[in-house]
Design a protein around this motif. Structure first.
Motif, PDB file in Angstrom:
ATOM      1  N   ASP A 102       0.729  -1.300  -0.140  1.00 27.38           N
ATOM      2  CA  ASP A 102      -0.213   0.100   0.276  1.00 27.38           C
ATOM      3  C   ASP A 102       1.001   1.224  -0.048  1.00 27.38           C
ATOM      4  O   ASP A 102       1.420   1.661   1.005  1.00 27.38           O
ATOM      5  CB  ASP A 102      -0.938  -0.021   1.161  1.00 27.38           C
ATOM      6  N   PRO A 103       0.995   1.974  -1.085  1.00 21.90           N
ATOM      7  CA  PRO A 103       2.008   3.134  -1.027  1.00 21.90           C
ATOM      8  C   PRO A 103       1.408   4.164  -0.194  1.00 21.90           C
ATOM      9  O   PRO A 103       2.138   5.015   0.247  1.00 21.90           O
ATOM     10  CB  PRO A 103       1.622   3.764  -2.412  1.00 21.90           C
ATOM     11  N   HIS A 129       3.733   7.378   5.056  1.00 20.04           N
ATOM     12  CA  HIS A 129       3.880   8.061   6.153  1.00 20.04           C
ATOM     13  C   HIS A 129       3.413   7.366   7.547  1.00 20.04           C
ATOM     14  O   HIS A 129       3.471   7.976   8.744  1.00 20.04           O
ATOM     15  CB  HIS A 129       3.072   9.255   6.107  1.00 20.04           C
ATOM     16  N   ASP A 130       2.920   6.035   7.590  1.00 18.30           N
ATOM     17  CA  ASP A 130       2.541   5.457   8.602  1.00 18.30           C
ATOM     18  C   ASP A 130       3.609   5.169   9.786  1.00 18.30           C
ATOM     19  O   ASP A 130       3.269   5.752  10.931  1.00 18.30           O
ATOM     20  CB  ASP A 130       2.118   4.162   8.444  1.00 18.30           C
ATOM     21  N   PRO A 131       4.936   5.217   9.448  1.00 15.63           N
ATOM     22  CA  PRO A 131       5.670   5.285  10.565  1.00 15.63           C
ATOM     23  C   PRO A 131       6.067   6.613  11.453  1.00 15.63           C
ATOM     24  O   PRO A 131       6.563   6.410  12.300  1.00 15.63           O
ATOM     25  CB  PRO A 131       7.245   4.915   9.868  1.00 15.63           C
ATOM     26  N   GLU A 132       5.230   7.605  10.681  1.00 10.51           N
ATOM     27  CA  GLU A 132       5.493   8.964  11.543  1.00 10.51           C
ATOM     28  C   GLU A 132       4.149   9.257  12.049  1.00 10.51           C
ATOM     29  O   GLU A 132       4.159  10.335  12.849  1.00 10.51           O
ATOM     30  CB  GLU A 132       5.597   9.950  10.451  1.00 10.51           C
ATOM     31  N   ARG A 133       3.114   8.316  12.200  1.00  6.47           N
ATOM     32  CA  ARG A 133       1.904   8.437  12.694  1.00  6.47           C
ATOM     33  C   ARG A 133       1.769   7.684  13.970  1.00  6.47           C
ATOM     34  O   ARG A 133       1.535   6.400  13.831  1.00  6.47           O
ATOM     35  CB  ARG A 133       0.996   8.317  11.819  1.00  6.47           C
ATOM     36  N   LEU A 134       1.517   8.090  15.139  1.00  7.58           N
ATOM     37  CA  LEU A 134       0.934   7.576  16.218  1.00  7.58           C
ATOM     38  C   LEU A 134      -0.593   6.999  16.273  1.00  7.58           C
ATOM     39  O   LEU A 134      -1.295   7.679  15.967  1.00  7.58           O
ATOM     40  CB  LEU A 134       1.275   8.177  17.440  1.00  7.58           C
ATOM     41  N   ARG A 151     -24.261   1.359  11.190  1.00  4.34           N
ATOM     42  CA  ARG A 151     -23.230   2.038  11.371  1.00  4.34           C
ATOM     43  C   ARG A 151     -22.228   1.355  12.028  1.00  4.34           C
ATOM     44  O   ARG A 151     -22.304   0.406  12.875  1.00  4.34           O
ATOM     45  CB  ARG A 151     -23.455   3.248  11.902  1.00  4.34           C
ATOM     46  N   MET A 152     -20.750   1.620  11.770  1.00  7.96           N
ATOM     47  CA  MET A 152     -19.802   1.119  12.659  1.00  7.96           C
ATOM     48  C   MET A 152     -18.738   2.076  12.913  1.00  7.96           C
ATOM     49  O   MET A 152     -18.389   3.001  12.065  1.00  7.96           O
ATOM     50  CB  MET A 152     -19.091  -0.086  11.668  1.00  7.96           C
ATOM     51  N   VAL A 153     -17.644   1.821  13.637  1.00  6.41           N
ATOM     52  CA  VAL A 153     -16.596   2.525  13.969  1.00  6.41           C
ATOM     53  C   VAL A 153     -15.396   1.762  13.376  1.00  6.41           C
ATOM     54  O   VAL A 153     -15.247   0.676  13.925  1.00  6.41           O
ATOM     55  CB  VAL A 153     -16.375   3.309  15.478  1.00  6.41           C
ATOM     56  N   GLU A 154     -14.369   2.216  12.688  1.00 10.78           N
ATOM     57  CA  GLU A 154     -13.386   1.402  11.871  1.00 10.78           C
ATOM     58  C   GLU A 154     -12.113   2.235  11.865  1.00 10.78           C
ATOM     59  O   GLU A 154     -12.062   3.302  11.822  1.00 10.78           O
ATOM     60  CB  GLU A 154     -13.957   0.534  10.754  1.00 10.78           C
ATOM     61  N   ALA A 155     -10.988   1.466  12.014  1.00 12.58           N
ATOM     62  CA  ALA A 155      -9.561   2.017  11.513  1.00 12.58           C
ATOM     63  C   ALA A 155      -9.549   1.486  10.048  1.00 12.58           C
ATOM     64  O   ALA A 155      -9.233   0.224   9.944  1.00 12.58           O
ATOM     65  CB  ALA A 155      -8.482   1.736  12.209  1.00 12.58           C
ATOM     66  N   ARG A 156      -9.687   2.127   9.013  1.00 10.79           N
ATOM     67  CA  ARG A 156     -10.001   1.289   7.613  1.00 10.79           C
ATOM     68  C   ARG A 156      -8.785   1.277   6.806  1.00 10.79           C
ATOM     69  O   ARG A 156      -8.456   0.195   6.369  1.00 10.79           O
ATOM     70  CB  ARG A 156     -10.804   2.211   6.717  1.00 10.79           C
ATOM     71  N   GLN A 157      -7.889   2.340   6.773  1.00 14.56           N
ATOM     72  CA  GLN A 157      -6.790   2.201   5.714  1.00 14.56           C
ATOM     73  C   GLN A 157      -5.894   3.441   5.826  1.00 14.56           C
ATOM     74  O   GLN A 157      -6.264   4.329   6.485  1.00 14.56           O
ATOM     75  CB  GLN A 157      -7.238   2.072   4.198  1.00 14.56           C
ATOM     76  N   SER A 158      -4.752   3.109   5.260  1.00 18.08           N
ATOM     77  CA  SER A 158      -3.569   4.349   5.337  1.00 18.08           C
ATOM     78  C   SER A 158      -4.182   5.328   4.862  1.00 18.08           C
ATOM     79  O   SER A 158      -4.874   5.624   3.760  1.00 18.08           O
ATOM     80  CB  SER A 158      -2.313   3.617   4.814  1.00 18.08           C
TER      81      SER A 158
END
Length: 299
Positions: free
Chosen positions: A101-102, A106-111, A183-190
């Motif tokens: 996933d391009p 920046h994921d290593p910079e994000r908590l 409805r739902m709450v999710e962490a979906r994608q970068s």
């Protein structure tokens, strides 16, 4: 090869990928600052806290607490980050680059959290204990399940706090927390933040589970080794259902004598039925004697 705890191990292979990430509360104003040159454009402003809450009655206090913890991350504008939330303890961590996933650059910079990191954090906050550590599949197949629902059951029987999963029996790749009313709450994608979404029932929606911290119906045992496959029937030629990526606590309903299996120098014809997986595993892959103590024979 390492000597097994009481004997044995499996040999099949499976890659386990973490799936959801979450960040401790951050100010919305910080979420809206202009990114540095070269950084991706910020995601849309997170939904207000009022849009993220139990939307139907009937959920347990545990489930409502998990919903509240997940919704706090929506209000805080927490980022999705691949692999986030899978540290030694529940809570946000910096992510990793997903080679597929391009958008994860920046994921290593994000908590933050990935999908299962968010679920882990939410239920740990609600239960006061780390009861759902692991990736999406481990959480869906947890022995702490009170009720299971298939895709065919739809949303009608679900309550806020139930966990929705996507994928196949061999590989579940996403998990989210149900709010009610579709409805739902999710962490979906970068590249996005923790969000409230409409439940996606099409495609590879797999089903849902309701979590409990109450008594477990059945005996608990621990698998060992990696890539240990469960089977649709107690036979080596039976269809594969799910492979444990590593040592996993499983609930055993009953056991039976069936096809003999030889592995790591041991031969055993005992197989155990795992109700959470709706599948069988040879007892060679379970820690304990060849015939498990205090487990009834299957009808």
């Amino acid at each position: 090869m390492t000597t097994p705890p009481t004997r044995r191990t499996g040999s099949a292979r499976r890659r386990s990928r973490p799936l959801a990430a979450l960040l401790p509360a951050v100010l919305l104003t910080a979420a809206l600052t202009v990114p540095a040159a070269g950084a991706p454009a910020p995601a849309p402003t997170p939904a207000s806290a009022e849009t993220c809450a139990p939307l139907a009655p009937g959920a347990s206090a545990l489930a409502e607490g998990a919903v509240a913890a997940a919704c706090q991350e929506v209000a805080a504008g927490t980022w999705y980050t691949w692999g986030g939330g899978h540290g030694p303890r529940p809570g946000p961590t910096y992510g990793q680059v997903d080679p597929d996933d391009p958008a994860s650059a920046h994921d290593p910079e994000r908590l933050g959290f990935d999908c299962s990191g968010l679920v882990r954090h939410a239920y740990a906050r609600a239960a006061g204990a780390d009861i759902l550590d692991g990736a999406a599949a481990v959480q869906h197949y947890t022995h702490r399940t009170a009720t299971r629902f298939t895709a065919a059951d739809g949303l009608a029987p679900l309550l806020p706090g139930d966990l929705l999963a996507w994928g196949t029996s061999a590989r579940l790749h996403h998990i989210a927390v149900y709010l009610g009313k579709g409805r739902m709450v999710e962490a979906r994608q970068s590249g996005t933040r923790i969000m409230v979404s409409d439940v996606r029932l099409g495609g590879d929606y797999f089903g849902a589970v309701r979590i409990t911290t109450g008594p477990v119906d059945g005996r608990l045992f621990r698998t060992w080794g990696s890539g240990v496959w469960t089977k649709a029937r107690p036979a080596l030629a039976a269809a594969r259902v799910y492979a444990f990526p590593g040592p996993t606590t499983v609930r055993v309903a009953c056991q039976t004598h069936a096809e003999p299996v030889t592995a790591e120098g041991y031969t055993n014809d005992a197989w155990s039925y795992l109700p959470d997986y709706r599948a069988w595993v040879t007892n060679i892959y379970l820690q304990g004697p060849a015939w498990l103590p205090d487990v009834p024979a299957c009808p």
